[in-house]
Design an enzyme around this catalytic site. Structure first.
Site, PDB file in Angstrom:
ATOM      1  N   GLU A  17      74.882  70.659  71.644  1.00  0.00           N
ATOM      2  CA  GLU A  17      75.515  70.313  72.918  1.00  0.00           C
ATOM      3  C   GLU A  17      75.821  68.833  73.014  1.00  0.00           C
ATOM      4  O   GLU A  17      76.824  68.437  73.588  1.00  0.00           O
ATOM      5  CB  GLU A  17      74.616  70.736  74.084  1.00  0.00           C
ATOM      6  N   LYS A  18      74.954  67.999  72.419  1.00  0.00           N
ATOM      7  CA  LYS A  18      75.107  66.539  72.514  1.00  0.00           C
ATOM      8  C   LYS A  18      74.714  65.905  71.184  1.00  0.00           C
ATOM      9  O   LYS A  18      73.997  66.509  70.374  1.00  0.00           O
ATOM     10  CB  LYS A  18      74.219  65.966  73.621  1.00  0.00           C
ATOM     11  N   ASP A  39      72.120  73.515  74.853  1.00  0.00           N
ATOM     12  CA  ASP A  39      70.866  73.409  75.602  1.00  0.00           C
ATOM     13  C   ASP A  39      70.370  74.803  75.965  1.00  0.00           C
ATOM     14  O   ASP A  39      71.172  75.731  76.129  1.00  0.00           O
ATOM     15  CB  ASP A  39      71.079  72.584  76.881  1.00  0.00           C
ATOM     16  N   ASP A  72      69.978  76.963  78.208  1.00  0.00           N
ATOM     17  CA  ASP A  72      70.266  77.458  79.552  1.00  0.00           C
ATOM     18  C   ASP A  72      71.655  78.093  79.551  1.00  0.00           C
ATOM     19  O   ASP A  72      72.318  78.179  78.518  1.00  0.00           O
ATOM     20  CB  ASP A  72      70.166  76.338  80.586  1.00  0.00           C
ATOM     21  N   TYR A 124      62.247  70.173  78.143  1.00  0.00           N
ATOM     22  CA  TYR A 124      63.547  70.380  78.790  1.00  0.00           C
ATOM     23  C   TYR A 124      63.427  70.227  80.304  1.00  0.00           C
ATOM     24  O   TYR A 124      62.567  70.851  80.937  1.00  0.00           O
ATOM     25  CB  TYR A 124      64.072  71.771  78.440  1.00  0.00           C
ATOM     26  N   ARG A 128      65.780  70.752  82.988  1.00  0.00           N
ATOM     27  CA  ARG A 128      66.492  71.567  83.981  1.00  0.00           C
ATOM     28  C   ARG A 128      65.784  72.904  84.181  1.00  0.00           C
ATOM     29  O   ARG A 128      66.306  73.964  83.864  1.00  0.00           O
ATOM     30  CB  ARG A 128      67.939  71.784  83.540  1.00  0.00           C
TER      31      ARG A 128
END
Length: 706
Positions: free
Chosen positions: A7-8, A101, A103, A319, A321
């Site tokens: 993702e990043k 990520d 999610d 993590y 979130r």
């Protein structure tokens, strides 16, 4: 070649370190037969309405609702170069690993890249709740098929498409309505932002309209053979002079009670002693962390999220979130090593060094862990170059974890009830037995304070009312929201709903928005000028309040949004489909817009053509005026009178005299130097003449204009 799409960049780097032997190239890291590349969050975004039909560039009532038959996406400008790198690598890949990520959004943003390029090869999934080396190696050994995660992707996509449908259409509808009422700016609505704004507006208005009420608290000083203590009057249900909240407000009744009990003997009717304990608060979820950091440090919710994300990417915490405050029992065996690492940090040496790793608090409960467990330290020690806000948040997370390994606070709770002349008086007290975890918590200093020390009285003992007094108090309004308490209100919106059935539904769906989106919602409301900060408080602006007044109840009701969140969760769990959800959203969209658009008649119609008038400000001097929205076809301009369109200035009567230059009639006008004749062809013809003694234009005088 196996291609990991993270993702990043930081996540890609952690995976590459886990794979080993990494060699950095343009937009990727080669690790033997594996390659790791990365996104920058979402690389694609939904197209604007005008990409479906060019005429949608104009915001018109007749276009609504806008419902695409097929959804179009566009590449974000700052993502095009890296997206091209990913496309090139996909052509080399034998298989792909989705490393988004852990999610919904992380699942979607990689899956949609694969869809964008039409990739049809095998796809796996790696789930990384922590980025420390141990967790990465565990995750690399636990890579699984990506297909079972499709419901997560569908839930994220459903959220995105529903937000587009409601946001685009409701915003255009409200803006059009605003223009009908004289506003010229865009008036934005959103599935989550509008109910959130409504919470703040309701609280602000409750405070504004609050009228303090005087009430009285009665306290009696009681004498017992074993000592003295003070008890407070408890009105009975039949006591006269009470308000709706059971407060004593009638001073006549106050005086009567004082006279009734002063100096009389009474009887102890209850004397209770109970050993109690209070366990440490659970480790943090994102919303509890945002509330705590807002209260202690004044940190905005978005800054808390960004800082917690940074700590996660630095491998220091798990993590962020997450909506869960529990930890999986499977990780309990690692707790001793984490505590040992934390005990070497100045500021944590006491709480971590004295922690008992054999204690297992209620936080260790796998059954209560949702998609992600509570935020916890990984055991990696923070570097010296942490920013102050990162260090503050890290210590807050680490402290909450360490408290799980300290015993509960234990105390003896006391309660004494006394009957004085057929009236009830009560007092409570507490004696600390063991401070336990509260000895290490700054937030629990009040818990360590003992209440009034009470003598050892027993039921049936006699007491005497030595003196009695009344204390006049005033009711106080509710507190304004801070960013932290507003985040908490969004997560626990059931507390603000009166209907019992709706309250139960909202409690189950965990409120409006998600842990990952609530902070962004607040930032959006501030950016649009609907909310503003007042020191640590967050308040609604006049524009924000007007938005809520213009919005129909269904779009600002938290029940509506919470029901949508429940449906999205059902999609994520495979109990509902994306297609069924979207079909219903499209079906009800006209019903949502109807109360906004109404009958389409403008509040201030143009007296010439009937189109809506807009209130506007002149750039030259800042004065207000009203102009027709049908300009340039209709050029009506009216003066502003206290925020409403005034009457048009009467047109000057044409005189019998003609302009010698252009032949058009002259008009008699008044100016700073008196009356004069000017050409009615102004501004094309700017000639003017003074008035002669006989009332006619003096054509022989020097011309006033050129």
């Amino acid at each position: 070649m196996r291609l990991f799409i993270a993702e990043k960049p930081n996540l890609a780097k952690a995976i590459a370190n886990g794979l080993g032997n990494g060699r950095t190239e343009n937009g990727c890291i080669r690790c033997g037969d594996d390659t790791v590349t990365w996104c920058f969050g979402h690389m694609l975004e939904l197209a604007w309405p005008q990409k479906y039909k060019p005429e949608y560039a104009q915001w018109r009532r007749e276009h609504l609702p806008i419902i695409p038959s097929e959804w179009k996406y566009k590449v974000k400008k700052d993502s095009a170069k890296q997206l091209a790198v990913i496309g090139s690598l996909l052509r080399e890949a034998d298989s792909v690993v989705n490393a988004g990520d852990p999610d919904r959004e992380g699942q979607l943003l990689v899956d949609e890249v694969l869809e964008h390029f039409g990739y049809c090869g095998p796809v796996a999934r790696i789930w990384l709740p922590s980025l420390d080396d141990k967790s990465v190696h565990i995750a690399l050994n636990g890579i699984r098929d990506n297909a079972p995660y499709a419901p997560l992707r569908d839930a994220a996509r459903a959220r995105s498409l529903a937000d587009w449908l409601v946001g685009i259409n409701a915003t255009r509808a409200l803006t059009i309505k605003g223009r009908d009422n004289g506003r010229s700016e865009v008036l934005s609505l959103g599935r989550v932002q509008t109910p959130t704004l409504a919470l703040v507006v309701a609280r602000d208005r409750e405070i504004t309209n609050f009228k303090p009420v005087d009430y009285f608290v009665l306290r009696a000083s009681l004498t017992h053979a074993a000592g003295e203590f003070t008890a407070t009057f408890v009105p009975s249900e039949t006591q006269a002079g009470l308000d709706a909240s059971g407060r004593l407000v009638d001073f006549t009744q106050v005086a009567a009670v004082l006279e009734q009990v002063n100096g009389v003997e009474g009887l102890v009717t209850e004397s209770l002693r109970e050993n109690k304990s209070k366990a440490a608060p659970l480790p943090h979820s994102l919303s509890s962390l945002q509330k705590a950091a807002s209260s202690r440090f004044g940190m905005p919710a978005q800054e808390v999220l960004d800082t917690a994300q940074s700590l996660y990417e630095r491998k220091l915490t798990t993590y962020p979130r997450t909506d869960c405050r529990y930890l999986p029992v499977e990780q309990y065996q690692d707790a001793a090593a984490v505590l040992a690492a934390l005990s070497s940090l100045p500021g944590l040496e006491q709480i971590a060094g004295t922690a008992d790793a054999s204690l297992k608090s209620a936080a260790w409960n796998t059954q209560k862990v949702t998609a992600h467990h509570a935020i916890a330290p990984t055991g990696e020690l923070p570097p010296d170059n942490l920013k102050p806000e990162e260090r503050s948040l890290y210590f807050m997370i680490a402290t909450a974890f360490c408290l799980q390994f300290h015993p509960p606070m234990r105390y003896e709770a006391r309660k004494i009830a006394v009957n004085l002349a057929d009236t009830r008086w009560e007092v409570t007290g507490r004696r600390m037995v063991d401070a336990g975890w509260t000895a290490f918590s700054k937030d629990e200093e009040d818990d360590r304070q003992e209440e009034e020390s009470l003598p050892p009285v027993e039921q049936g003992d006699a007491v005497t009312c030595r003196t009695v007094e009344s204390v006049k108090k005033k009711t106080s309004p509710p507190s304004r929201f801070s960013e932290g308490t507003l985040i908490e209100a969004m997560a626990n919106v059931h507390r603000f709903v009166g209907d019992a059935e709706a309250k139960a539904t909202l409690r189950e769906t965990k409120g409006i928005g998600t842990e990952a989106t609530r902070a962004k919602v607040l930032e959006t409301l501030k950016e649009r000028g609907y909310l503003a900060l007042d020191k640590k408080s967050i308040v609604s602006t006049p524009l924000g309040r007007e938005i809520i007044d213009l919005t129909p109840p269904v779009l600002k009701d938290p029940i509506t949004t919470a029901e949508w969140e429940s449906r999205l969760e059902a999609i994520a769990q495979g109990r509902e489909t994306l297609d069924a959800f979207l079909a219903e959203q499209k079906k009800i969209l006209p019903e949502l817009l109807a109360p906004i658009l109404g009958d389409g008649r403008p509040a201030f119609p143009c007296p010439s053509c009937g189109a809506a008038l807009n209130r506007r400000r002149r750039k030259k001097d800042g004065s207000w005026f009203w102009g027709c929205t049908a300009y340039p076809d209709c050029k009506v301009i009216l003066p502003d009178e206290n925020g409403r369109p005034g009457k048009a200035r009467p047109k000057p009567a044409l005189s019998e005299y003609a302009c010698p230059d252009c032949g058009k009639p002259l008009v008699k006008r008044s100016g700073a130097k008196g009356e004069f004749y000017g050409c009615s062809g102004y501004p094309g013809c700017k000639k003017s003449w003074p008035v002669a003694p006989n009332g006619a234009p003096d054509f022989n005088a020097k011309k006033r204009g050129k």
